[in-house]
Design an enzyme around this catalytic site. Structure first.
Site, PDB file in Angstrom:
ATOM      1  N   HIS A 119     -11.238   0.345  -4.669  1.00  0.00           N
ATOM      2  CA  HIS A 119     -10.227   0.456  -5.733  1.00  0.00           C
ATOM      3  C   HIS A 119      -9.099  -0.520  -5.375  1.00  0.00           C
ATOM      4  O   HIS A 119      -8.004  -0.118  -4.994  1.00  0.00           O
ATOM      5  CB  HIS A 119      -9.688   1.877  -5.843  1.00  0.00           C
ATOM      6  CG  HIS A 119     -10.724   2.911  -6.175  1.00  0.00           C
ATOM      7  ND1 HIS A 119     -11.615   3.402  -5.253  1.00  0.00           N
ATOM      8  CD2 HIS A 119     -11.009   3.541  -7.343  1.00  0.00           C
ATOM      9  CE1 HIS A 119     -12.391   4.313  -5.838  1.00  0.00           C
ATOM     10  NE2 HIS A 119     -12.050   4.411  -7.099  1.00  0.00           N
ATOM     11  N   SER A 134      -3.721  -2.897  -0.395  1.00  0.00           N
ATOM     12  CA  SER A 134      -4.705  -2.850   0.695  1.00  0.00           C
ATOM     13  C   SER A 134      -5.464  -4.164   0.879  1.00  0.00           C
ATOM     14  O   SER A 134      -5.773  -4.526   2.021  1.00  0.00           O
ATOM     15  CB  SER A 134      -5.674  -1.687   0.484  1.00  0.00           C
ATOM     16  OG  SER A 134      -6.190  -1.662  -0.823  1.00  0.00           O
ATOM     17  N   GLU A 152     -12.689  -3.824  -8.405  1.00  0.00           N
ATOM     18  CA  GLU A 152     -11.617  -3.320  -9.267  1.00  0.00           C
ATOM     19  C   GLU A 152     -12.154  -3.226 -10.696  1.00  0.00           C
ATOM     20  O   GLU A 152     -12.661  -4.205 -11.229  1.00  0.00           O
ATOM     21  CB  GLU A 152     -10.400  -4.240  -9.213  1.00  0.00           C
ATOM     22  CG  GLU A 152      -9.292  -3.892 -10.191  1.00  0.00           C
ATOM     23  CD  GLU A 152      -8.838  -2.438 -10.073  1.00  0.00           C
ATOM     24  OE1 GLU A 152      -8.766  -1.764 -11.120  1.00  0.00           O
ATOM     25  OE2 GLU A 152      -8.553  -1.993  -8.940  1.00  0.00           O
ATOM     26  N   ASP A 172      -9.964   4.604  -2.441  1.00  0.00           N
ATOM     27  CA  ASP A 172      -8.603   5.009  -2.808  1.00  0.00           C
ATOM     28  C   ASP A 172      -8.508   5.200  -4.318  1.00  0.00           C
ATOM     29  O   ASP A 172      -7.902   4.395  -5.021  1.00  0.00           O
ATOM     30  CB  ASP A 172      -7.639   3.920  -2.313  1.00  0.00           C
ATOM     31  CG  ASP A 172      -6.203   4.180  -2.710  1.00  0.00           C
ATOM     32  OD1 ASP A 172      -5.867   5.339  -3.016  1.00  0.00           O
ATOM     33  OD2 ASP A 172      -5.423   3.213  -2.734  1.00  0.00           O
TER      34      ASP A 172
END
Length: 284
Positions: free
Chosen positions: A41, A99, A117, A163
């Site tokens: 993510h 991140s 993503e 995440d």
């Protein structure tokens, strides 16, 4: 698909998550062999804290702004703070690294990163962020498909960061199921699964699901900054870490209380416990 992290970038949850991420990657750097980072993510890579969105919530003021430019609360926080400083050229705090940028700051020439993503606009921004970087591959794809498609990596060492935005009510269950499947594909990788702490029963069910999978060497690290008396706010966050580096648990037991003391809080604290020890057997 509606979640946009820019409203929350650099908040206390980011500080905890990214400080631990940087620490894990620092451990991976200790050996010469290459490693791979899979971020399921990934977001957009970097966040402008001067943007309208970030200024609307000002969540970073209770997170990274309390640490940046000040003495580190614990030596283990240095890799994280160095990554933030590098993105800002060592100057005033303007940009916050997501991140992917935290990972990129700690990668060496032999290392590689795969970013997933799903949000089309964010995926486009992420591709622009790493355009021309041959060590980084960006894919506009679903996180759970990415775990199937990109594991195991050829490097045989690395970190998988999961995440989710927690927009869906079954996110905890999906994470636990995805971890069990991914671990069967790549049992030696390090996995870090982030989760919010709002209502403790949801966290208990999540931990129970992972414990039933009996994945060996599963550590839980949590940081809370409010008493757990309401579901109307984010009281804290946690990470489930599979195959943590050697003595990471000991370091976190010192680092997380130091972070708690450095961030604004009305209660809470730090907790580090083994959910599943090194040797575990699946229930019959």
């Amino acid at each position: 698909m509606n979640y946009r992290h820019i409203f929350h970038a650099g908040n206390p949850a980011d500080v905890m998550k990214h400080a631990v991420q940087a620490l894990i990657l620092t451990h991976l750097r200790a050996k010469e062999a290459p490693f791979c980072v899979l971020d399921t993510h990934a977001g957009i890579g970097r966040y402008d804290l001067a943007s309208v969105e970030a200024q609307k919530t000002l969540e970073f003021e209770e997170g990274i702004a309390c640490l940046y430019g000040r003495p580190a609360p614990h030596p283990a926080v240095f890799p994280y703070l160095d990554a933030v400083a590098a993105l800002n050229g060592g100057g005033a705090l303007r940009w916050y690294p997501g991140s992917p940028r935290i990972a990129r700051a700690l990668m060496r020439p032999q290392d590689r990163m795969v970013l997933a993503e799903l949000h089309p606009a964010d995926a486009g921004t992420l591709k622009e962020e790493f355009a021309g970087d041959r060590q980084v591959a960006v894919h506009e794809t679903d996180a759970w498909l990415a775990l199937k498609a990109y594991l195991p990596p050829k490097e045989k060492r690395g970190l998988v960061l999961v995440d989710p935005p927690f927009e869906q009510p079954d996110e905890y269950g999906r994470m636990a199921e995805a971890l069990a499947k991914a671990h069967r594909r790549w049992s030696t990788g390090i996995y870090a699964l982030w989760y919010p702490i709002k209502e403790r029963p949801a966290v208990w069910r999540f931990h129970d699901a992972i414990e039933r999978a009996a994945i060996p060497k599963t550590l839980v690290a949590e940081l809370t900054w409010h008493p757990e008396d309401t579901h109307l706010r984010l009281n804290g966050c946690g990470l489930v870490i599979v195959n943590p580096p050697w003595r990471l648990d000991e370091t976190l037991r010192e680092m997380l209380p130091a972070l708690h003391g450095a961030l604004p809080h009305s209660g809470g604290g730090a907790k580090v416990d083994w959910l599943v020890p090194e040797s575990a057997e699946k229930p019959a």
